[in-house]
Scaffold this motif. Sequence first.
Motif, PDB file in Angstrom:
ATOM      1  N   TRP A  37      -0.319  -8.033  -0.802  1.00 27.54           N
ATOM      2  CA  TRP A  37      -0.830  -7.209   0.296  1.00 27.54           C
ATOM      3  C   TRP A  37      -1.523  -5.974  -0.239  1.00 27.54           C
ATOM      4  O   TRP A  37      -2.603  -5.594   0.218  1.00 27.54           O
ATOM      5  CB  TRP A  37       0.322  -6.800   1.221  1.00 27.54           C
ATOM      6  N   LYS A  38      -0.901  -5.335  -1.223  1.00 26.05           N
ATOM      7  CA  LYS A  38      -1.483  -4.108  -1.771  1.00 26.05           C
ATOM      8  C   LYS A  38      -2.824  -4.380  -2.431  1.00 26.05           C
ATOM      9  O   LYS A  38      -3.779  -3.613  -2.273  1.00 26.05           O
ATOM     10  CB  LYS A  38      -0.517  -3.466  -2.771  1.00 26.05           C
ATOM     11  N   ALA A  39      -2.922  -5.488  -3.184  1.00 25.67           N
ATOM     12  CA  ALA A  39      -4.180  -5.816  -3.851  1.00 25.67           C
ATOM     13  C   ALA A  39      -5.287  -6.040  -2.829  1.00 25.67           C
ATOM     14  O   ALA A  39      -6.420  -5.575  -2.998  1.00 25.67           O
ATOM     15  CB  ALA A  39      -3.994  -7.055  -4.727  1.00 25.67           C
ATOM     16  N   ALA A  40      -4.958  -6.740  -1.756  1.00 23.64           N
ATOM     17  CA  ALA A  40      -5.940  -6.993  -0.703  1.00 23.64           C
ATOM     18  C   ALA A  40      -6.332  -5.689  -0.010  1.00 23.64           C
ATOM     19  O   ALA A  40      -7.508  -5.482   0.334  1.00 23.64           O
ATOM     20  CB  ALA A  40      -5.384  -7.995   0.306  1.00 23.64           C
ATOM     21  N   PHE A  41      -5.334  -4.811   0.219  1.00 21.21           N
ATOM     22  CA  PHE A  41      -5.631  -3.558   0.896  1.00 21.21           C
ATOM     23  C   PHE A  41      -6.506  -2.666   0.022  1.00 21.21           C
ATOM     24  O   PHE A  41      -7.443  -2.025   0.506  1.00 21.21           O
ATOM     25  CB  PHE A  41      -4.340  -2.825   1.256  1.00 21.21           C
ATOM     26  N   PHE A  42      -6.226  -2.606  -1.285  1.00 22.01           N
ATOM     27  CA  PHE A  42      -7.052  -1.805  -2.180  1.00 22.01           C
ATOM     28  C   PHE A  42      -8.494  -2.307  -2.191  1.00 22.01           C
ATOM     29  O   PHE A  42      -9.430  -1.516  -2.290  1.00 22.01           O
ATOM     30  CB  PHE A  42      -6.484  -1.834  -3.601  1.00 22.01           C
ATOM     31  N   LYS A  43      -8.673  -3.613  -2.103  1.00 20.79           N
ATOM     32  CA  LYS A  43     -10.027  -4.156  -2.057  1.00 20.79           C
ATOM     33  C   LYS A  43     -10.750  -3.699  -0.803  1.00 20.79           C
ATOM     34  O   LYS A  43     -11.922  -3.297  -0.856  1.00 20.79           O
ATOM     35  CB  LYS A  43      -9.974  -5.686  -2.122  1.00 20.79           C
ATOM     36  N   ARG A  44     -10.062  -3.741   0.336  1.00 22.95           N
ATOM     37  CA  ARG A  44     -10.659  -3.253   1.583  1.00 22.95           C
ATOM     38  C   ARG A  44     -10.955  -1.760   1.504  1.00 22.95           C
ATOM     39  O   ARG A  44     -11.994  -1.282   1.978  1.00 22.95           O
ATOM     40  CB  ARG A  44      -9.709  -3.530   2.753  1.00 22.95           C
ATOM     41  N   LEU A  45     -10.029  -1.034   0.903  1.00 26.91           N
ATOM     42  CA  LEU A  45     -10.206   0.413   0.765  1.00 26.91           C
ATOM     43  C   LEU A  45     -11.420   0.721  -0.110  1.00 26.91           C
ATOM     44  O   LEU A  45     -12.208   1.634   0.188  1.00 26.91           O
ATOM     45  CB  LEU A  45      -8.944   1.024   0.165  1.00 26.91           C
ATOM     46  N   ALA A  46     -11.586  -0.037  -1.181  1.00 27.62           N
ATOM     47  CA  ALA A  46     -12.715   0.175  -2.080  1.00 27.62           C
ATOM     48  C   ALA A  46     -14.045  -0.094  -1.373  1.00 27.62           C
ATOM     49  O   ALA A  46     -15.007   0.666  -1.532  1.00 27.62           O
ATOM     50  CB  ALA A  46     -12.574  -0.735  -3.298  1.00 27.62           C
ATOM     51  N   ILE A  47     -14.107  -1.160  -0.584  1.00 25.97           N
ATOM     52  CA  ILE A  47     -15.336  -1.486   0.144  1.00 25.97           C
ATOM     53  C   ILE A  47     -15.695  -0.387   1.133  1.00 25.97           C
ATOM     54  O   ILE A  47     -16.848   0.036   1.234  1.00 25.97           O
ATOM     55  CB  ILE A  47     -15.187  -2.844   0.861  1.00 25.97           C
ATOM     56  N   ALA A  48     -14.692   0.099   1.870  1.00 25.31           N
ATOM     57  CA  ALA A  48     -14.936   1.161   2.853  1.00 25.31           C
ATOM     58  C   ALA A  48     -15.388   2.450   2.172  1.00 25.31           C
ATOM     59  O   ALA A  48     -16.330   3.116   2.629  1.00 25.31           O
ATOM     60  CB  ALA A  48     -13.673   1.404   3.673  1.00 25.31           C
ATOM     61  N   ALA A  49     -14.729   2.808   1.078  1.00 25.82           N
ATOM     62  CA  ALA A  49     -15.059   4.049   0.378  1.00 25.82           C
ATOM     63  C   ALA A  49     -16.446   3.978  -0.240  1.00 25.82           C
ATOM     64  O   ALA A  49     -17.246   4.919  -0.126  1.00 25.82           O
ATOM     65  CB  ALA A  49     -14.015   4.334  -0.693  1.00 25.82           C
ATOM     66  N   ASP A  86     -13.643   1.198  -6.923  1.00 26.36           N
ATOM     67  CA  ASP A  86     -13.355  -0.221  -6.846  1.00 26.36           C
ATOM     68  C   ASP A  86     -11.843  -0.413  -6.783  1.00 26.36           C
ATOM     69  O   ASP A  86     -11.075   0.558  -6.720  1.00 26.36           O
ATOM     70  CB  ASP A  86     -13.973  -0.976  -8.026  1.00 26.36           C
ATOM     71  N   THR A  87     -11.400  -1.662  -6.800  1.00 25.41           N
ATOM     72  CA  THR A  87      -9.971  -1.941  -6.688  1.00 25.41           C
ATOM     73  C   THR A  87      -9.190  -1.292  -7.819  1.00 25.41           C
ATOM     74  O   THR A  87      -8.122  -0.703  -7.593  1.00 25.41           O
ATOM     75  CB  THR A  87      -9.731  -3.458  -6.679  1.00 25.41           C
ATOM     76  N   THR A 115      -9.513  -1.954  11.055  1.00 21.88           N
ATOM     77  CA  THR A 115     -10.617  -1.371  10.293  1.00 21.88           C
ATOM     78  C   THR A 115     -10.162  -0.078   9.644  1.00 21.88           C
ATOM     79  O   THR A 115      -9.589   0.797  10.308  1.00 21.88           O
ATOM     80  CB  THR A 115     -11.824  -1.070  11.202  1.00 21.88           C
ATOM     81  N   ILE A 116     -10.416   0.088   8.358  1.00 24.27           N
ATOM     82  CA  ILE A 116     -10.027   1.312   7.665  1.00 24.27           C
ATOM     83  C   ILE A 116     -10.901   2.458   8.134  1.00 24.27           C
ATOM     84  O   ILE A 116     -12.130   2.377   8.127  1.00 24.27           O
ATOM     85  CB  ILE A 116     -10.144   1.127   6.144  1.00 24.27           C
ATOM     86  N   ARG A 117     -10.241   3.535   8.530  1.00 28.92           N
ATOM     87  CA  ARG A 117     -10.970   4.711   9.005  1.00 28.92           C
ATOM     88  C   ARG A 117     -11.094   5.795   7.952  1.00 28.92           C
ATOM     89  O   ARG A 117     -12.028   6.585   7.984  1.00 28.92           O
ATOM     90  CB  ARG A 117     -10.275   5.279  10.236  1.00 28.92           C
TER      91      ARG A 117
END
Length: 452
Positions: free
Chosen positions: A189-201, A216-217, A242-244
Motif C-alpha cells: 500500500w505504501k509503495a503504491a501511495f508513494f507512486k501516486r504522491l510522486a505523480i501529484a507532486a 519520484d517514489t 485524489t491526492i490534494r
Amino acid sequence: MEPGFRLVKLKGEKCKELRPLWEEVFSEDSEVFTEYYFKEKAAGNYGYALEREEGAAAMLYLSPYPVMLRRGGAFACREINYIVGVATQKECRHRGCMDRLLKEALRDMHGKAQPFTFLMPADPAIYRPYQFTYIYDRMEYEVRDSFAGFTEKAVKGKQAGTLAGASGAEGGQRCTFVGKIGDRPDKAWKAAFFKRLAIAAESHLEQRYDVFIRRDTDYFQIMEKELQAQQGGIWAFEEGGTIRGYVFYAQEMEKPEIQESLWVKGENSDACPVKATGVKTPVIMARIVDVRAMLSLLWVERGEVSMDICVSDPILEGNNGIWECDFAEERTSVRKKRPLERKSAELTAASIERGGRNVGTAQMEGNMRLQAQREVRNAAANQPGRTAAASEEAVMTVDISVDALTSWAFGYQEAGQCFALPEWLSEEEKTEIWRQLGRIKRLERVWINEIV
C-alpha cells in the motif's frame, strides 16, 4: 594552508568512514538522525577529507540530487551536487582546511561541467567569500488553530482518520499519516501511495516552478525515513481518492517545524492543516561552477538575443572570460571568445553593498576595461557567419562577477542590480541592453527545501 594534512577523496561506502568526525562536530544531531544519515545517505555521496596521523581533521560531502530544470515547456534532469557536512575539528580551525576542501570540490564539479551547486548554510558569511549567494527564500508555515493538537497526534503516531471535526471543514477530508510506519504496515500500500504522491507532486511543481528536486517514489521513501529520524513524518491528504497535498514536518527538541507544504488546490483551503505566515526566510545559497553550462540553460521565447558577457571568477579560472552568448528558443549557444586576464578578473570580482545585499556589480580600471570592451565590440562586429542583425546585437557587452551572475540567473536579483555596462555607451544603447536582458528567460521560480 599548513603542512601536515593529506587530501583524500572518497566515494560510496568509503564515505561512511567520516562518521566519527561528523558525530564530533555535529554533536547536536540526535543519534537516530545520525544513524539514518549514515545508513541511507552517506554511501551515495562524494567525500572530501583532510587527514593527519590522528585521523580525519576536516570533511565535506557532495550529495548528488536529480534536479529538474525548465526550458520552455519541457524539463531537463541534471545531477546537481548539494554541499553538506562541512566540518573541521575545533583544534584545526582557522588553518585553511575548509578553504582547501571547498575549492577542490568546486574544481571537480567544474571539471564535470555541472552548471551550479547549492547548500543550506549554517552561516552565510562563511560562503560569501567563495561567491555563494542566496537563490531561494522558504515560506514559513504554522499549524492552523483548527488543527491544534494535530501535531501532537501525528508525532505520537495516532491512527489516521477523518478530520472534519478537528478542522471544521465540511465533507471530512481524509488524512493519511504516511510518515508513520505503525499506521500503515502494508508495504505494498505504501509503495503504491508513494507512486501516486510522486505523480501529484511532479505535476504540481512542473506547472509552477523552474527548478526543483525530482519527486519520484524513491524521493518520498527516503524522505519518510529522514523525517522519522527527526521525530516527524508526512501528512498526506486525499479527497475522493485524489491526492490534494502533503506536508513535511519534523519535531526535534520539542519544536515543530514545517519543512515543506505542497497543496494542489492552494494552501488557503480550510482542509490544509498549515497556513503560510507570509514570512520568507533565505535558506538556499548557490554558486555557478560552469558558466557555459549555466548560461546554456537560459533562453528566449522568440527570436534571439546575442550578447557578450564578461564574467570574473576568482576561484575557477575556466569561468573567467568574455562569453559570446546567443540565447534562443530551441538552443542557446555559449562559447568563450577569449579569457580574462587575472588582474582584470580580480578587479571585476570586486563587489559593492547596496541595500544590505551583495549585488556583485563589476568594477574595473577605466583604461584597461575600455580597451577590452572596444576589442570585444570590434571583434563582434567583424565576426563572419553572423547576420547583420546578430552582429549589431553582438556588440552588446556587459560585465558581471560569478556570484552576481548566479543571483541573476535564478531570478533572485534583477539585471540592474547585477550587471555593469560599458561607460562609453549612450543612454539609448544602455536602454537597449537592459531591454534585451529582460527578454532572457531565467530559472526564476525555485523550490528547494532540502536539509541534508
